[in-house]
Design a protein around this motif. Sequence first.
Motif, short mmCIF file in Angstrom:
data_model
loop_
_atom_site.label_atom_id
_atom_site.label_comp_id
_atom_site.label_asym_id
_atom_site.label_seq_id
_atom_site.Cartn_x
_atom_site.Cartn_y
_atom_site.Cartn_z
N ASN A 271 0.89 -1.16 0.00
CA ASN A 271 0.00 0.00 0.00
C ASN A 271 0.92 1.20 0.00
O ASN A 271 1.30 1.73 1.05
CB ASN A 271 -0.92 0.01 1.22
CG ASN A 271 -1.94 1.14 1.17
OD1 ASN A 271 -1.70 2.18 0.55
ND2 ASN A 271 -3.07 0.95 1.83
N MET A 272 1.32 1.61 -1.19
CA MET A 272 2.34 2.65 -1.30
C MET A 272 1.81 4.01 -0.87
O MET A 272 2.60 4.88 -0.48
CB MET A 272 2.87 2.70 -2.74
CG MET A 272 3.57 1.43 -3.16
SD MET A 272 4.28 1.51 -4.81
CE MET A 272 4.84 -0.18 -5.00
N TYR A 273 0.51 4.17 -0.91
CA TYR A 273 -0.04 5.46 -0.49
C TYR A 273 0.22 5.68 1.01
O TYR A 273 0.76 6.72 1.40
CB TYR A 273 -1.54 5.52 -0.76
CG TYR A 273 -2.19 6.79 -0.24
CD1 TYR A 273 -2.08 7.98 -0.94
CD2 TYR A 273 -2.87 6.79 0.98
CE1 TYR A 273 -2.65 9.16 -0.44
CE2 TYR A 273 -3.44 7.95 1.48
CZ TYR A 273 -3.33 9.13 0.76
OH TYR A 273 -3.88 10.28 1.27
N THR A 274 -0.16 4.70 1.85
CA THR A 274 0.05 4.88 3.29
C THR A 274 1.54 4.87 3.63
O THR A 274 1.97 5.62 4.51
CB THR A 274 -0.66 3.76 4.07
OG1 THR A 274 -0.20 2.48 3.61
CG2 THR A 274 -2.17 3.85 3.87
N ALA A 275 2.34 4.04 2.95
CA ALA A 275 3.77 3.99 3.23
C ALA A 275 4.46 5.31 2.86
O ALA A 275 5.22 5.87 3.65
CB ALA A 275 4.41 2.82 2.48
N PHE A 276 4.19 5.82 1.66
CA PHE A 276 4.81 7.07 1.23
C PHE A 276 4.29 8.26 2.04
O PHE A 276 5.03 9.21 2.32
CB PHE A 276 4.56 7.31 -0.26
CG PHE A 276 5.28 6.34 -1.16
CD1 PHE A 276 6.28 5.52 -0.67
CD2 PHE A 276 4.95 6.24 -2.51
CE1 PHE A 276 6.96 4.62 -1.50
CE2 PHE A 276 5.61 5.35 -3.35
CZ PHE A 276 6.61 4.54 -2.83
N ARG A 277 3.02 8.21 2.43
CA ARG A 277 2.47 9.29 3.25
C ARG A 277 3.18 9.35 4.60
O ARG A 277 3.58 10.43 5.06
CB ARG A 277 0.98 9.07 3.46
CG ARG A 277 0.27 10.16 4.28
CD ARG A 277 -1.07 9.67 4.79
NE ARG A 277 -0.89 8.50 5.66
CZ ARG A 277 -1.89 7.67 5.98
NH1 ARG A 277 -3.11 7.86 5.51
NH2 ARG A 277 -1.65 6.64 6.79
N ASP A 278 3.36 8.18 5.23
CA ASP A 278 4.07 8.15 6.52
C ASP A 278 5.51 8.59 6.36
O ASP A 278 6.08 9.24 7.25
CB ASP A 278 4.01 6.74 7.12
CG ASP A 278 2.60 6.33 7.51
OD1 ASP A 278 1.74 7.22 7.60
OD2 ASP A 278 2.36 5.12 7.72
N PHE A 279 6.13 8.24 5.23
CA PHE A 279 7.51 8.65 4.98
C PHE A 279 7.62 10.17 4.88
O PHE A 279 8.48 10.80 5.51
CB PHE A 279 8.03 7.99 3.71
CG PHE A 279 9.37 8.52 3.25
CD1 PHE A 279 10.53 8.14 3.90
CD2 PHE A 279 9.45 9.38 2.17
CE1 PHE A 279 11.76 8.63 3.48
CE2 PHE A 279 10.67 9.88 1.76
CZ PHE A 279 11.83 9.50 2.41
N ILE A 280 6.75 10.78 4.09
CA ILE A 280 6.79 12.23 3.90
C ILE A 280 6.52 12.97 5.21
O ILE A 280 7.15 13.98 5.52
CB ILE A 280 5.78 12.65 2.81
CG1 ILE A 280 6.24 12.13 1.45
CG2 ILE A 280 5.60 14.17 2.77
CD1 ILE A 280 5.24 12.36 0.33
N GLU A 281 5.58 12.43 6.00
CA GLU A 281 5.23 13.10 7.25
C GLU A 281 6.25 12.88 8.35
O GLU A 281 6.43 13.74 9.22
CB GLU A 281 3.85 12.60 7.72
CG GLU A 281 2.70 13.01 6.81
CD GLU A 281 1.38 12.43 7.26
OE1 GLU A 281 1.39 11.63 8.23
OE2 GLU A 281 0.33 12.78 6.68
N GLY A 282 6.94 11.75 8.33
CA GLY A 282 7.81 11.41 9.46
C GLY A 282 9.29 11.53 9.22
O GLY A 282 10.09 11.45 10.17
#
Length: 369
Positions: A271-282
């Motif tokens: 689920n690249m959306y949740t993974a990339f979102r967490d990466f950008i935010e964290g």
Amino acid sequence: MKRIIHLSNILRDRGVPVSIRGTMDASEAYRIFKGRPELRDALFSVYVKDPRHAGAFMEAYEEIFGVPAKNESEESGEGEGLHHLRSSENFSGNSEAEMGIDELSQLKPEIEELTDPSMDVAAVMDRDMSTLNSFDPEIFELCRRLGIKIANRRSRRLRQSRRMKPDIRRSIRKNIKHGGTVLELIRSEPRERKSQHIFLSDVSGSCDWISNWFFCIIYAAQRTFYRSRFFDFDSRIVETTHLLDEDDLYDAFRNLRESRIRNLMIHGTSNMYTAFRDFIEGVTFTGKSYIVILSDCRDWAGPRRDGIPESVELVAEMSERARKVLILNPEPEKKWDVVDSCVSLYRDAGASVMEVRTLRQLAEVIEGL
């Protein structure tokens, strides 16, 4: 000491991996056990890390030190000491200080071809990584050596880039007072490059083993990447940078697998959306950061809008904020943009995509970063 160096060189010629540190430990073991029947077992515990190399060690030992005496064979047994490594003994001592420059110069480089001469290195290098899906120690050793060679080449390239070239414009101005004769050569100052490398590894079922070899190569080459960080992701993202600090590749790999099991990231779904979102935010990254993503670009579980994965917007944001986003795709190009593959969408979002279907391709791309 010369006998130990000779022994190390013979073992390397026969495919046994022997580092300079291992030769130093062996010299200290020789100093302690010289003339004693325990010498063979002590050297065995230093040199032999894989049971398959036991025969090569025994032949090399007998070639250097002679066939063991009868009473020695009866006391220790032909194979009894071979399975009996004295891990509690510490042979490191201060042998590094005791070895002279001339002795060190006799040691062969640690980087040889491959541990097992019977293994077809070229075939493994050009083999589809999706088929390299077993805990074969020879493949681990190959990845380690690939990483070391990458590190050596990157370091050499970095040193060459730091060599100050003549600054013609400044040199001419400086030598006007000498009537144009170049008596004082002015050299340009090297550019300071502080590019950060962030590695994101897709550990879903389709990329599981490929991500393992990716980690092994990065582990061995990590010293040449400035402030590098390493992450695993499937439906979420987990940082594993601390595992790169392990002294031994096998320990790092074992801890990596334990981390994935602990975080339920074994044979998961992307689920690249949740993974990339967490990466950008964290994760903090800047315009000097290179983001390297190992992924087949198949966002199985990510949300879609009008048939387009929402992760594309996140890739676009990363591409805008970072210096470069590079996606390493282990699938052959003929499978790109087929079914749910979104390679072209990620490219349009600003990412570069390269095929890394084999270890050779993967090593060449990492070396060029």
